[in-house]
Motif scaffolding. Structure first.
Motif: not given
Length: 226
Positions: A61-68, A73-79
């Motif tokens: 989750g932290a990696l994806l937040e750093a990238g996006f 917040p508006e992404q399908a995070q679990s997917t």
């Protein structure tokens, strides 16, 4: 900054325990490659190591937040978390290596008959193949993952469990990690702690503020305690 000098600075230990990502292994580039694969699939610009490296110890989750960034917040995070984990699992040790100084330290511990083990919050289905892919880690006395028990760091329970399996008193064990939760867990387990300043620490000043017994610039600092 040199290793902190405290009343424990000359203590020798019966066992060392290590965090994995950012402490024993530099896994950031494999994690970053998985992140960039997800970003490409979503039409988002890839990021460089200065973006993903500081987040490498903190989970998908932290990696994806750093990238996006602000788009997260508006992404399908679990997917997307599942996609990143799948990408990483398929390419888990392409670029991963031990940090400089780790192999000599582990060899020295083994020669001194001092037990050493791994306690990471990484889930077992990722920990086990990663450890198996790195020959320098083959002599670990114990490998405990984030899902081995019902609780993970900063809970002290996995560290206490690790010490029990190694047959050592937690008070005679040193835990080395590069995240605040590592130092919190080690202290709560009654262990001495060392911050791996070579790892994915947010900053040297912040890492020092965690008040570990030691702040190590290099794994070679560990030779003072064996």
């Amino acid at each position: 900054m040199a290793s902190s000098q405290t009343p424990t600075s000359l203590v020798n230990y019966d066992a060392f325990l290590f965090d994995l990502d950012g402490t024993l292994l530099d896994t950031a580039d494999d994690l970053g490659a998985a992140l960039n694969a997800v970003l490409r699939s979503q039409g988002v610009d890839e990021v460089t190591s200065d973006v993903y490296r500081p987040a490498a110890s903190n989970g998908a989750g932290a990696l994806l937040e750093a990238g996006f960034k602000t788009l997260w917040p508006e992404q399908a995070q679990s997917t997307l978390i599942k996609q990143l984990v799948d990408e990483y699992a398929a390419n888990i040790a392409n670029q991963t290596v031990c940090f400089s100084g780790i192999e000599p330290l582990l060899i020295a511990l083994s020669h001194k008959k001092i037990k050493w083990g791994i306690m990471t919050n990484k889930p077992g289905f990722l920990t086990d193949p990663l450890v198996a892919a790195i020959p320098a880690l083959k002599d670990a006395s114990v490998v405990i993952s984030g899902d081995t028990l019902a609780e993970a760091k900063p809970s002290p329970l996995p560290l206490i469990h690790s010490a029990k399996l190694m047959g050592v008193d937690p008070k005679r064990c040193l835990y080395v990690g590069d995240a605040q939760r590592d130092i919190q867990a080690g202290k709560a387990a009654g262990m001495h702690t060392a911050t791996a300043l070579w790892g994915y620490v947010p900053s040297i000043d912040e890492a020092v503020s965690w008040n570990a017994n030691f702040n190590w610039q290099s794994p070679i600092d560990g030779f003072n305690h064996i």
